[in-house]
Design a protein around this motif. Structure first.
Motif, PDB file in Angstrom:
ATOM      1  N   PRO A  22       0.836  -1.201   0.000  1.00  0.00           N
ATOM      2  CA  PRO A  22       0.000   0.000   0.000  1.00  0.00           C
ATOM      3  C   PRO A  22       0.873   1.254   0.000  1.00  0.00           C
ATOM      4  O   PRO A  22       1.972   1.258   0.563  1.00  0.00           O
ATOM      5  N   PHE A  23       0.376   2.304  -0.624  1.00  0.00           N
ATOM      6  CA  PHE A  23       1.163   3.529  -0.771  1.00  0.00           C
ATOM      7  C   PHE A  23       0.949   4.413   0.455  1.00  0.00           C
ATOM      8  O   PHE A  23       0.373   5.498   0.376  1.00  0.00           O
ATOM      9  N   HIS A  24       1.442   3.916   1.599  1.00  0.00           N
ATOM     10  CA  HIS A  24       1.290   4.616   2.869  1.00  0.00           C
ATOM     11  C   HIS A  24       2.634   5.173   3.328  1.00  0.00           C
ATOM     12  O   HIS A  24       3.674   4.559   3.101  1.00  0.00           O
ATOM     13  N   ALA A 144      -0.979  13.018   1.632  1.00  0.00           N
ATOM     14  CA  ALA A 144       0.254  13.783   1.848  1.00  0.00           C
ATOM     15  C   ALA A 144       1.448  12.967   1.408  1.00  0.00           C
ATOM     16  O   ALA A 144       1.423  11.737   1.429  1.00  0.00           O
ATOM     17  N   ASP A 145       2.529  13.689   1.011  1.00  0.00           N
ATOM     18  CA  ASP A 145       3.814  13.028   0.774  1.00  0.00           C
ATOM     19  C   ASP A 145       4.658  13.168   2.032  1.00  0.00           C
ATOM     20  O   ASP A 145       4.132  13.458   3.112  1.00  0.00           O
ATOM     21  N   LEU A 150       4.855  15.152   7.424  1.00  0.00           N
ATOM     22  CA  LEU A 150       5.551  15.765   8.550  1.00  0.00           C
ATOM     23  C   LEU A 150       4.821  17.015   9.022  1.00  0.00           C
ATOM     24  O   LEU A 150       4.714  17.283  10.224  1.00  0.00           O
ATOM     25  N   ARG A 151       4.276  17.774   8.097  1.00  0.00           N
ATOM     26  CA  ARG A 151       3.516  18.975   8.481  1.00  0.00           C
ATOM     27  C   ARG A 151       2.241  18.597   9.230  1.00  0.00           C
ATOM     28  O   ARG A 151       1.831  19.309  10.159  1.00  0.00           O
ATOM     29  N   SER A 305       9.942  25.252  -1.484  1.00  0.00           N
ATOM     30  CA  SER A 305       9.147  24.730  -0.374  1.00  0.00           C
ATOM     31  C   SER A 305       9.716  23.439   0.193  1.00  0.00           C
ATOM     32  O   SER A 305       9.342  23.011   1.281  1.00  0.00           O
ATOM     33  N   GLY A 306      10.613  22.796  -0.543  1.00  0.00           N
ATOM     34  CA  GLY A 306      11.143  21.508  -0.114  1.00  0.00           C
ATOM     35  C   GLY A 306      10.314  20.337  -0.585  1.00  0.00           C
ATOM     36  O   GLY A 306      10.676  19.185  -0.375  1.00  0.00           O
ATOM     37  N   GLN A 307       9.178  20.613  -1.245  1.00  0.00           N
ATOM     38  CA  GLN A 307       8.313  19.552  -1.747  1.00  0.00           C
ATOM     39  C   GLN A 307       9.025  18.799  -2.874  1.00  0.00           C
ATOM     40  O   GLN A 307       9.638  19.418  -3.750  1.00  0.00           O
TER      41      GLN A 307
END
Length: 459
Positions: A22-24, A144-145, A150-151, A305-307
């Motif tokens: 799963p993409f968790h 979220a990624d 983390l945010r 943004s660091g994204q």
């Protein structure tokens, strides 16, 4: 009212993943007991779970879910679920006396989330040494990624031990969520988005031919990194349902000084440490040879943004016996890859502008093909440089739990927090010698930290 449809990047994250992979994304946070400790020193987890549930209600992203659509209804929609009680997302778990927190967290992070609820879960874990407790936050990559997850965790925490957490504007009574859109609402909204624009309203336009050509060029450029035969090793495997995870930490300041002294970045040092760990692992298996390399994929941020906006592929020179030459090789390769991405604008945004049916075919297929052409993934997430608290309990350690993908049984994720770099190696449960890899990473980081101390002393 117009509906909020999933963006293409969110939709891509919904397409990938299966029962075993799963993409968790997981974030494991370990806290000192603080005010939650009773007279006997044992943490009372009930108030921890209650406080966590209350704080989650003040985070809008945690109160929305995906309404999955059918043919003719358009893309899935973000909705506030009127029937979802966020307390159902928080559970209390007891860690057994022989259980390993890291491995337990990796297995728990791979447990499916309810697709008909908000795509997150938090476990309050007690039974840890020293009276500490942990919170494992698991979110789907649709929500979220790494940076976004983390945010979300940080939004549940405090900047000071005596901070008063804000839960949003006070309300005399809960405001009920609007009803879920009906089939008719979804179809009408879908059709409305493609009607000719009137009265200055903006309507989406089909991707231009030039942008479609750029998307195909980006795709060819990305896939070219996967070309060439991979060396035969025991690393590739079909990923099963179980996980094994091992962790280590290192001081961040000396690592930065050591990286600066060698003209490298902390991320380069991390990759070199992974290469050392893999060299130790494959040597113990009798597979290391002079020309051996291990191919890894790394998220790259080209955004202030660091994204993460792109991915790059780097072949780690595991067969190189000299650590200094190994690091220099990695630094040169990462610098060249980043320069190429900047020159070509390789953020992949044009790929996301393709029509949904085309992207639905190309992107998951490319992901499957790419996963068969790499050995592992490595990611480094920048975190807070200052300490955080949860209602007076200090966050003392934080570890990322990165997902595995089919045929790639290893992933290494690092997270910086409060002056330390935490590294978590997540693996398929059939890998029994994971500590050899972890120990090699730890030894390499310790060597670079000592160099950093020496460099600081010299200046």
């Amino acid at each position: 009212m117009p509906l909020t449809r999933l963006r293409m990047d969110e939709l891509v994250n919904a397409w990938v993943g299966d029962d075993d992979t799963p993409f968790h994304l997981g974030l494991l946070a370990v806290f000192d007991p603080g005010p939650f400790a009773g007279p006997d020193g044992v943490v009372d987890t009930g108030p921890v779970a209650d406080e966590l549930s209350r704080r989650a209600r003040g985070v809008p992203e945690l109160g929305r879910r995906v309404l999955w659509t059918r043919w003719g209804e358009g893309r899935p929609v973000w909705v506030e679920d009127p029937d979802d009680d966020l307390a159902r997302h928080v559970e209390v778990r007891t860690l057994g006396p022989d259980a390993d927190l890291a491995t337990w967290s990796a297995n728990r992070a791979a447990t499916p989330l309810h697709r008909d609820r908000a795509l997150w879960r938090a476990d309050v874990v007690h039974g840890l040494p020293g009276g500490r407790f942990a919170v494992l936050l698991v979110v789907h990559h649709v929500l979220a990624d790494g940076i976004g997850g983390l945010r979300l965790l940080a939004s549940l925490l405090d900047e000071a031990p005596d901070a008063v957490h804000e839960y949003g504007p006070p309300r005399t009574a809960p405001v009920p969520a609007p009803p879920l859109p009906s089939h008719r609402d979804l179809v009408a909204d879908h059709l409305r988005r493609w009607r000719p624009a009137r009265d200055g309203q903006h309507r989406p336009r089909a991707p231009s031919l030039a942008r479609a050509c750029r998307a195909l060029a980006q795709y060819r450029d990305a896939m070219s990194d996967f070309s060439g035969p991979l060396p035969r090793t025991s690393l590739p495997r079909v990923v099963g349902p179980t996980r094994r995870m091992s962790v280590t930490t290192a001081p961040l300041g000396p690592l930065r000084a050591g990286a600066h002294a060698r003209g490298a970045t902390v991320n380069d040092l991390l990759l070199a440490a992974v290469a050392q760990g893999l060299r130790d692992l494959l040597s113990a298996r009798g597979e290391c040879r002079e020309s051996l390399f291990v191919r890894t994929i790394i998220p790259v941020s080209l955004d202030p943004s660091g994204q993460a906006t792109s991915m790059m592929v780097v072949d780690l020179p595991v067969g190189e016996p000299d650590p200094a030459r190994r690091l220099a090789s990695i630094t040169g390769r990462t610098s060249a890859r980043k320069a190429r991405l900047r020159a070509t604008g390789g953020t992949g945004q044009d790929l996301l502008a393709l029509p949904v049916p085309v992207a639905r075919l190309i992107i998951p297929w490319a992901r499957r093909r790419g996963s068969a052409r790499i050995h592992l993934s490595v990611t480094n997430i920048p975190g807070p440089a200052h300490p955080l608290w949860f209602a007076g309990a200090q966050l003392v350690q934080a570890f990322p739990v990165a997902p595995l993908v089919p045929l790639v049984g290893l992933t290494v994720a690092a997270l910086s927090y409060n002056g330390r770099l935490a590294v978590a190696v997540n693996a398929d449960g059939t890998i029994r010698d994971l500590d050899t890899l972890r120990d090699g990473i730890a030894a390499s980081l310790a060597d670079r930290a000592r160099e950093g101390h020496s460099a600081d002393a010299a200046t």
